[in-house]
Design an enzyme around this catalytic site. Sequence first.
Site, PDB file in Angstrom:
ATOM      1  N   GLU A 152       7.596   8.874   6.140  1.00 28.39           N
ATOM      2  CA  GLU A 152       6.322   8.985   6.855  1.00 28.39           C
ATOM      3  C   GLU A 152       6.510   9.177   8.356  1.00 28.39           C
ATOM      4  O   GLU A 152       5.759   9.932   8.982  1.00 28.39           O
ATOM      5  CB  GLU A 152       5.464   7.740   6.589  1.00 28.39           C
ATOM      6  CG  GLU A 152       4.921   7.638   5.167  1.00 28.39           C
ATOM      7  CD  GLU A 152       5.955   7.158   4.168  1.00 28.39           C
ATOM      8  OE1 GLU A 152       7.054   6.742   4.614  1.00 28.39           O
ATOM      9  OE2 GLU A 152       5.686   7.189   2.959  1.00 28.39           O
TER      10      GLU A 152
ATOM     11  N   HIS B 137      -1.536  -0.179  -3.148  1.00 27.11           N
ATOM     12  CA  HIS B 137      -2.243   1.063  -3.450  1.00 27.11           C
ATOM     13  C   HIS B 137      -3.733   0.899  -3.221  1.00 27.11           C
ATOM     14  O   HIS B 137      -4.528   1.617  -3.805  1.00 27.11           O
ATOM     15  CB  HIS B 137      -1.962   1.504  -4.903  1.00 27.11           C
ATOM     16  CG  HIS B 137      -0.528   1.802  -5.178  1.00 27.11           C
ATOM     17  ND1 HIS B 137       0.393   0.818  -5.446  1.00 27.11           N
ATOM     18  CD2 HIS B 137       0.148   2.976  -5.195  1.00 27.11           C
ATOM     19  CE1 HIS B 137       1.585   1.378  -5.628  1.00 27.11           C
ATOM     20  NE2 HIS B 137       1.469   2.673  -5.473  1.00 27.11           N
TER      21      HIS B 137
END
Lengths: 384, 307
Positions: B41, B111
């Site tokens: 990322e 999540h």
Amino acid sequence: MEFLGGPLTPSSPRIPCYRTLDGTGKHIPDAVVPHDLQQQDAVALYTAMAKLQVMDTICYDAQRQGRFSFFMTCAGEEATVVGSAAGLDPRDMVFSQYREHGVLLWRGFSFDDFANQLYGNSLEPGQGRQMPIHYGSKELNYQTVSSPLATQLPHAAGAAYAMKLDGADTVAAAYFGEGASSEGDFHAALNFAATLGAPCLFICRNNGYAISTPANEQYAGDGIACRGTAYGMPAIRVDGGDARAVYCATRAAREIALRDGCPVLIEAMSYRSGHHSTSDDSSRYRTREEMVAWRARDPVVRFRHWLVANAWWDEEREKQLRHATRQQVIEALEKASKVAKPPVSALFSDVYADMPWHLQEQLQETLQVARRHPHLCPPDMPVQ
Amino acid sequence: MDSNDKALVFGEDVAFGGVFRCTVGLLERYGRRCFNTPLCEQGIVGFGIGLATQGYTPIAEIQFADYIYPAFDQLVNEAAKYRYRSGGTFTAGGLTVRAPYGAVGHGGHYHSQSVESFFTHVPGLKVVVPSSPAQAKGLLLSCIQDPDPCIFFEPKMLYRTSVEEVPVGEYTIPLGQAQMLREGADITLIGWGAQVHVLAQAAQAVADADGISCEVLDLRTLLPWDVQAVTASVNKTGRLLVSHEAPLSSGFGAELVAEVSRRCFLRLEAPPVRVCGSDTPFPLVFEPLYLPGVERVVDAIRATVRF
């Protein structure tokens, strides 16, 4: 079944170090010099390195005298920085760390430009928002310096990729120290550049120290150059104190990057002769003997010996250059110290392209504070 | 992608269409302009910043907002400050970062997160959250065209469940502007993303059961947020309820409540209230109790109106 590698021992193979001048500046017979320097270019290179030394010395002293808050020199690394700058094209976009102002000097950043940034006055593009030495120049293709280490490396990979998409004949060049190469962004950048194919030069100044941390506490492998192979890119180790070698390696790396659309890693071995910054006293973590030994191999002196041996330079020109530069730098600092600071509104502009409502409100409030409590404003800061 | 050939879409797994199918078809239509990156990322965002400095329009995907943290340094220290620190001579404004966020029913710690308040605290970024397909298209296009770096959080719960007529062709929805979903007189309900639908449900429930008239605002942009719309509404109703999935403490609701309390103090009939996630990591089997569901919102509306 064989395990490769392991901790380095004195007999471990190491990536060789490319050099063309020995420690005293004598040309090494049989040295590979694909782009030899003619007199004009050699003198230009030397002049820039000498000016850099003079500027560094005066600005360091100016900080100690309290003229501005902070400074960093590149003592011991002049050949790495100026040699590589000369090997780049002026249109190549440079993403530096903080010790590569020699690139700016080479490209034409004036002493006034340097001084304005150091004083944070209204003439510098950064508008006094950042600490001294956080230079930047759109005209000279030098991205504004930011303090966090290695963050510039993925930027350079992205910029290089953009250049490739544009079909441009330029590269991006990222500079960093061996300490910064421990950061995650180093890994991210090299991996992205290699997998996506970005024509980016990664130029590591391995100067032996990250503040007080010596290189042997920074990594256990064979320095930084070996990592290039791991990521799938060509890499070279070069004597960072040999300006001609650095110049040749950079030019060659640039050619590879453009020809193959790929990144190249250069590890320039040198020594940080000065303190990390004006906030550091390196006598607390290294010996005089070590510093003296490296001073004897000063890259500027080495290169001067080579010029003198070619009859391209002499003591008289040396004296004149150093004297004139001294005057120019001192004048520039004087001039910059008298320029007004940016206005109060520069605290709030450029956060966004257009000032949103909450910053408009806060600007008005701050102007009122500045009028009510004038001592909070620097004396030469317009309250507007 | 059609109107701007410097627009690029990249991130993990975007080439085959993406784990939520958001980028399906882009590879076929635009070729190398939609590409996979390595799994990193900080690299995705850093690389995107570099592209932006060269005049490209990078649209970077972070696969789940829960994984945005490695890119936090690049977002906060670099993207957000790029223009300011260079006096506008360089910017990373072309960058847009998209990330699915929020509860999905079974996502657990990693999540389901709502991470917007980490970024609303960062001068130089814009933070945008759509609540429906039509909003998503217009707001995303605005983010992409915006001259500042934008983070666009997509409520993943709505990828499958939200169905709407979306105008074909290009249109934008202005950033910094809230939308009134329901006009009302007794209390202002503010939310964003999927939570807006919870508020709408609650508003209907109390209208039916108690005759309470709720005004529902979808904030849409959190940074900068629409202070005019919010204060106009609270000055009308005299009551404020802010609701978000993110944990209560230091959530973005705190900012809204602080500013509204200051600006509408004398008009308030009751203390502003926040109905939010618990101050815990996002739990799995406890999700219905953790989330600010319609039951808790309705309870809070009634308590506030009866204060």
